[in-house]
Design a protein around this motif. Sequence first.
Motif, mmCIF file in Angstrom:
data_model
loop_
_atom_site.group_PDB
_atom_site.id
_atom_site.type_symbol
_atom_site.label_atom_id
_atom_site.label_comp_id
_atom_site.label_asym_id
_atom_site.label_seq_id
_atom_site.Cartn_x
_atom_site.Cartn_y
_atom_site.Cartn_z
ATOM 1 N N ASP A 55 19.042 90.650 -23.384
ATOM 2 C CA ASP A 55 18.663 91.911 -22.654
ATOM 3 C C ASP A 55 19.936 92.800 -22.403
ATOM 4 N N LYS A 56 21.069 92.264 -22.746
ATOM 5 C CA LYS A 56 22.301 92.988 -22.526
ATOM 6 C C LYS A 56 22.550 93.852 -23.549
ATOM 7 N N SER A 57 22.145 93.683 -24.870
ATOM 8 C CA SER A 57 22.249 94.221 -26.104
ATOM 9 C C SER A 57 21.083 94.858 -26.553
ATOM 10 N N GLY A 58 20.126 94.251 -26.447
ATOM 11 C CA GLY A 58 18.694 94.651 -26.756
ATOM 12 C C GLY A 58 18.338 94.031 -27.961
ATOM 13 N N SER A 59 19.226 93.459 -28.632
ATOM 14 C CA SER A 59 19.132 92.589 -29.960
ATOM 15 C C SER A 59 18.212 91.268 -29.811
ATOM 16 N N THR A 60 17.414 91.134 -30.882
ATOM 17 C CA THR A 60 16.845 89.760 -31.094
ATOM 18 C C THR A 60 17.837 88.670 -31.929
ATOM 19 N N VAL A 61 17.874 87.662 -31.318
ATOM 20 C CA VAL A 61 18.745 86.855 -31.667
ATOM 21 C C VAL A 61 18.384 85.455 -32.069
ATOM 22 N N ARG A 62 18.657 84.721 -33.314
ATOM 23 C CA ARG A 62 18.382 83.353 -33.280
ATOM 24 C C ARG A 62 19.613 82.446 -33.477
ATOM 25 N N ILE A 63 19.735 81.393 -32.523
ATOM 26 C CA ILE A 63 20.907 80.457 -32.151
ATOM 27 C C ILE A 63 20.382 79.157 -32.570
ATOM 28 N N LYS A 64 21.241 78.573 -33.563
ATOM 29 C CA LYS A 64 21.053 77.360 -34.144
ATOM 30 C C LYS A 64 21.569 76.135 -33.238
ATOM 31 N N ALA A 65 22.768 76.426 -32.453
ATOM 32 C CA ALA A 65 23.341 75.390 -31.503
ATOM 33 C C ALA A 65 23.499 76.229 -30.127
ATOM 34 N N SER A 66 22.559 75.815 -29.192
ATOM 35 C CA SER A 66 22.574 76.722 -27.970
ATOM 36 C C SER A 66 22.616 75.602 -26.791
ATOM 37 N N GLU A 67 23.215 76.129 -25.415
ATOM 38 C CA GLU A 67 23.038 75.766 -24.194
ATOM 39 C C GLU A 67 22.184 76.657 -23.370
ATOM 40 N N VAL A 68 21.198 76.470 -22.917
ATOM 41 C CA VAL A 68 20.293 77.282 -21.988
ATOM 42 C C VAL A 68 20.546 76.820 -20.590
ATOM 43 N N LYS A 69 20.644 77.798 -19.670
ATOM 44 C CA LYS A 69 21.055 77.506 -18.306
ATOM 45 C C LYS A 69 20.296 78.690 -17.446
ATOM 46 N N GLU A 70 19.510 77.760 -16.478
ATOM 47 C CA GLU A 70 18.663 78.932 -15.640
ATOM 48 C C GLU A 70 19.853 79.556 -14.527
ATOM 49 N N ILE A 71 19.651 80.865 -14.479
ATOM 50 C CA ILE A 71 20.620 81.627 -13.539
ATOM 51 C C ILE A 71 19.856 82.259 -12.459
ATOM 52 N N SER A 72 20.521 82.730 -11.534
ATOM 53 C CA SER A 72 20.227 83.570 -10.496
ATOM 54 C C SER A 72 19.885 84.978 -10.919
ATOM 55 N N LYS A 73 19.009 85.731 -10.251
ATOM 56 C CA LYS A 73 18.835 87.168 -10.711
ATOM 57 C C LYS A 73 20.058 87.796 -10.414
ATOM 58 N N ASP A 74 20.654 87.710 -9.389
ATOM 59 C CA ASP A 74 22.020 88.235 -9.028
ATOM 60 C C ASP A 74 22.999 88.111 -10.333
ATOM 61 N N GLU A 75 23.017 86.847 -10.831
ATOM 62 C CA GLU A 75 23.921 86.644 -12.037
ATOM 63 C C GLU A 75 23.584 87.420 -13.082
ATOM 64 N N TYR A 76 22.251 87.382 -13.372
ATOM 65 C CA TYR A 76 21.667 87.960 -14.407
ATOM 66 C C TYR A 76 21.883 89.504 -14.496
ATOM 67 N N LYS A 77 21.584 90.111 -13.219
ATOM 68 C CA LYS A 77 21.574 91.548 -13.270
ATOM 69 C C LYS A 77 23.237 91.957 -13.458
ATOM 70 N N THR A 78 24.067 91.398 -12.769
ATOM 71 C CA THR A 78 25.578 91.430 -12.853
ATOM 72 C C THR A 78 26.128 91.406 -14.349
ATOM 73 N N ALA A 79 25.440 90.268 -15.217
ATOM 74 C CA ALA A 79 25.648 90.215 -16.594
ATOM 75 C C ALA A 79 25.244 91.445 -17.319
ATOM 76 N N ILE A 80 24.280 91.813 -17.212
ATOM 77 C CA ILE A 80 23.655 92.716 -18.011
ATOM 78 C C ILE A 80 24.029 94.145 -17.627
ATOM 79 N N GLY A 81 24.481 94.227 -16.478
ATOM 80 C CA GLY A 81 25.069 95.604 -16.038
ATOM 81 C C GLY A 81 24.014 96.351 -15.138
ATOM 82 N N LYS A 82 23.103 95.677 -14.626
ATOM 83 C CA LYS A 82 21.963 96.408 -13.802
ATOM 84 C C LYS A 82 22.488 95.866 -12.312
ATOM 85 N N GLN A 83 22.659 96.880 -11.588
ATOM 86 C CA GLN A 83 22.982 96.230 -10.095
ATOM 87 C C GLN A 83 22.084 97.151 -9.156
#
Length: 83
Positions: A55-83
Amino acid sequence: MRMSRLGIFTVCGFMMIAAGCTTYYRVTDTLTGKDYYTTKVEDVGKEGTVKIKDDKSGSTVRIKASEVKEISKDEYKTAIGKQ
């Protein structure tokens, strides 16, 4: 067609519940260390490979080795630049 007050409140209640059910994720590519942010993680079934829309770049990405972590809405908004 006229809707009763109870009907209007019921519809509005369901809409509020549906809007509040979004889950936010930080997906880290463990090979590169790069972080991606999304609200949907799709397991493509090939040895743990995941497919996401970053959601930050708009790109669709396939990741072979990943770590998925649930985060807060605030952390998400800060990371993608929407506040």
